[in-house]
Scaffold this active site. Structure first.
Site, PDB file in Angstrom:
ATOM      1  N   LYS A 190       0.184   4.238  -0.233  1.00  0.00           N
ATOM      2  CA  LYS A 190      -0.433   5.405   0.417  1.00  0.00           C
ATOM      3  C   LYS A 190      -0.179   6.659  -0.436  1.00  0.00           C
ATOM      4  O   LYS A 190      -0.105   6.564  -1.660  1.00  0.00           O
ATOM      5  CB  LYS A 190       0.075   5.549   1.853  1.00  0.00           C
ATOM      6  CG  LYS A 190      -0.134   4.243   2.662  1.00  0.00           C
ATOM      7  CD  LYS A 190       0.083   4.392   4.123  1.00  0.00           C
ATOM      8  CE  LYS A 190      -0.150   3.036   4.811  1.00  0.00           C
ATOM      9  NZ  LYS A 190      -0.033   3.101   6.262  1.00  0.00           N
ATOM     10  N   HIS A 250      -9.524   1.073   5.060  1.00  0.00           N
ATOM     11  CA  HIS A 250      -8.199   1.240   5.673  1.00  0.00           C
ATOM     12  C   HIS A 250      -8.340   2.151   6.895  1.00  0.00           C
ATOM     13  O   HIS A 250      -9.122   3.092   6.893  1.00  0.00           O
ATOM     14  CB  HIS A 250      -7.210   1.836   4.669  1.00  0.00           C
ATOM     15  CG  HIS A 250      -5.810   1.796   5.195  1.00  0.00           C
ATOM     16  ND1 HIS A 250      -5.327   2.740   6.071  1.00  0.00           N
ATOM     17  CD2 HIS A 250      -4.814   0.892   5.022  1.00  0.00           C
ATOM     18  CE1 HIS A 250      -4.076   2.412   6.407  1.00  0.00           C
ATOM     19  NE2 HIS A 250      -3.739   1.298   5.769  1.00  0.00           N
ATOM     20  N   SER A 295       3.615  -2.136  10.319  1.00  0.00           N
ATOM     21  CA  SER A 295       5.068  -2.183  10.549  1.00  0.00           C
ATOM     22  C   SER A 295       5.697  -3.509  10.139  1.00  0.00           C
ATOM     23  O   SER A 295       6.625  -3.982  10.791  1.00  0.00           O
ATOM     24  CB  SER A 295       5.391  -1.841  12.013  1.00  0.00           C
ATOM     25  OG  SER A 295       5.018  -0.505  12.294  1.00  0.00           O
ATOM     26  N   GLU A 331      -5.174  -4.969  10.522  1.00  0.00           N
ATOM     27  CA  GLU A 331      -4.153  -3.945  10.703  1.00  0.00           C
ATOM     28  C   GLU A 331      -4.438  -3.186  11.995  1.00  0.00           C
ATOM     29  O   GLU A 331      -5.233  -2.239  12.003  1.00  0.00           O
ATOM     30  CB  GLU A 331      -4.178  -2.960   9.536  1.00  0.00           C
ATOM     31  CG  GLU A 331      -3.867  -3.577   8.192  1.00  0.00           C
ATOM     32  CD  GLU A 331      -3.323  -2.539   7.211  1.00  0.00           C
ATOM     33  OE1 GLU A 331      -2.215  -2.745   6.742  1.00  0.00           O
ATOM     34  OE2 GLU A 331      -4.002  -1.524   6.961  1.00  0.00           O
ATOM     35  N   GLY A 370       2.691   2.262  10.809  1.00  0.00           N
ATOM     36  CA  GLY A 370       3.633   3.378  10.693  1.00  0.00           C
ATOM     37  C   GLY A 370       4.362   3.710  11.981  1.00  0.00           C
ATOM     38  O   GLY A 370       5.007   4.757  12.070  1.00  0.00           O
ATOM     39  N   ASN A 383       0.873  -1.168   0.000  1.00  0.00           N
ATOM     40  CA  ASN A 383       0.000   0.000   0.000  1.00  0.00           C
ATOM     41  C   ASN A 383       0.911   1.220   0.000  1.00  0.00           C
ATOM     42  O   ASN A 383       1.518   1.548   1.010  1.00  0.00           O
ATOM     43  CB  ASN A 383      -0.887  -0.024   1.251  1.00  0.00           C
ATOM     44  CG  ASN A 383      -1.731   1.237   1.375  1.00  0.00           C
ATOM     45  OD1 ASN A 383      -1.758   2.063   0.465  1.00  0.00           O
ATOM     46  ND2 ASN A 383      -2.413   1.390   2.502  1.00  0.00           N
ATOM     47  N   GLU A 412      -6.645   4.514   7.969  1.00  0.00           N
ATOM     48  CA  GLU A 412      -6.455   5.952   7.730  1.00  0.00           C
ATOM     49  C   GLU A 412      -7.730   6.570   7.160  1.00  0.00           C
ATOM     50  O   GLU A 412      -8.047   7.728   7.429  1.00  0.00           O
ATOM     51  CB  GLU A 412      -5.235   6.171   6.816  1.00  0.00           C
ATOM     52  CG  GLU A 412      -3.948   5.973   7.617  1.00  0.00           C
ATOM     53  CD  GLU A 412      -2.802   5.352   6.856  1.00  0.00           C
ATOM     54  OE1 GLU A 412      -2.769   5.428   5.617  1.00  0.00           O
ATOM     55  OE2 GLU A 412      -1.912   4.770   7.532  1.00  0.00           O
TER      56      GLU A 412
HETATM   57  P1  13P Z   1       3.143   0.365   7.610  1.00  0.00           P
HETATM   58  O1  13P Z   1       3.667  -0.907   7.005  1.00  0.00           O
HETATM   59  O2  13P Z   1       3.859   1.597   7.128  1.00  0.00           O
HETATM   60  O3  13P Z   1       3.056   0.278   9.110  1.00  0.00           O
HETATM   61  O4  13P Z   1       1.636   0.561   7.078  1.00  0.00           O
HETATM   62  C1  13P Z   1       0.768  -0.519   7.168  1.00  0.00           C
HETATM   63  C2  13P Z   1      -0.468  -0.188   6.413  1.00  0.00           C
HETATM   64  O5  13P Z   1      -1.242   0.644   6.807  1.00  0.00           O
HETATM   65  C3  13P Z   1      -0.699  -0.906   5.149  1.00  0.00           C
HETATM   66  O6  13P Z   1      -1.983  -0.669   4.678  1.00  0.00           O
END
Ligand code: 13P
Length: 267
Positions: free
Chosen positions: A11, A107, A225, A179, A185, A9, A109
């Site tokens: 982002k 997601h 992560s 997740e 992150g 992803n 976010e």
């Molecule tokens: P990270 O791997 O940067 O922690 O992000 C995970 C994520 O949100 C994947 O959709």
């Protein structure tokens, strides 16, 4: 049989030339290891399925580079509406039009930074299915919810709402990603035991809500992560069928190390 999936992803990262360069490296990798890298639709021996979710403006460029490889391309978000006066939104049919086969829905976010409710996530998932996209439904609790002992309740509510009204027959291409928000992150991944516990909960729920066979066939990815250093131990967990990778998916070197750490046997 559950073939493991490693999905990146991206982002809101990269620019056009970096996105294209990354896609090109993934394409070259797929070409050089075609026995081990499989797509969603291929048959044959167990291997690793790879997907990427670039930002909307780069979908078409990335998709055209990856055409002919088994690497799938996903949108990171989708509108619950079909078409019309919805400024700034992207319809599921448009994602199909530019060559996406998959889309992320729910997601964290989107849920936490943009206020998407579980009900809206369910409508997005329905829109994705109606357009023929494979939805990747993301679920997960915040740190406060985990500390309050609400992890299971939160995850189950997100599953219930996300899949509300759906029949097993239309969910053959469903992917789920657990997740935990506190792991995204932050550099703090869930331990294999923590991930395994929630993945088991999700699979048991799928078995109750749909059927045992459906639960056994549905891939549940872990995200939060994931990096080259922790991928092997997370991916070795029984109910962890792959990874949804954020930061570590932004370079081919780190993403492909995670792919390499993935057991290639189907479960
Ligand atoms: P990270 O791997 O940067 O922690 O992000 C995970 C994520 O949100 C994947 O959709």
């Amino acid at each position: 049989m559950r073939i493991p999936v490693i999905a990146g992803n991206w982002k809101m990262n990269l620019d056009r030339s970096a996105a294209v360069a990354l896609a090109r490296e993934l394409r070259d990798h797929a070409a050089s290891s075609s026995a081990a890298v499989g797509g969603a639709s291929g048959g044959g021996a167990a291997r690793v399925e790879i997907g990427v979710a670039p930002p909307f403006p780069y979908l078409e460029a990335v998709r055209s580079l990856l055409r002919g490889t088994p690497i799938w391309v996903a949108g990171q978000n989708v509108s619950h509406e079909k078409l019309g006066a919805f400024t700034g939104e992207v319809a599921a049919s448009m994602l199909v039009d530019v060559g996406c086969s998959h889309v992320l829905v729910g997601h964290s976010e989107r849920r936490h930074l943009y206020g998407e409710s579980s009900d809206l996530v369910g409508r997005k998932l329905a829109a994705a299915l109606a357009a023929g996209l494979a939805p990747l439904l993301c679920v997960g609790e915040t740190l406060a919810e985990r500390q309050a002992g609400k992890t299971n309740a939160v995850v189950l509510e997100q599953l219930e709402s996300g899949l509300k009204g759906q029949e097993e027959a239309s969910l053959g291409r469903l992917l789920i990603a657990y997740e935990p928000v506190w792991a995204i992150g932050t550099g703090v991944n869930a331990t294999p035991a923590q991930a395994g516990e929630v993945h088991r909960l999700i699979r048991e729920w799928l078995g109750r809500r749909f059927s045992k066979a459906f639960a056994a066939a549905t891939r549940i990815l872990y995200g939060g992560s994931v990096k080259a250093e922790n991928a092997a131990e997370l991916l070795a967990v029984d109910d962890v069928d792959g990874a949804l990778v954020g930061g570590a998916s932004l370079t081919a070197a780190s993403f492909l190390k995670i792919v390499a750490a993935c057991p290639t046997r189907a479960r």
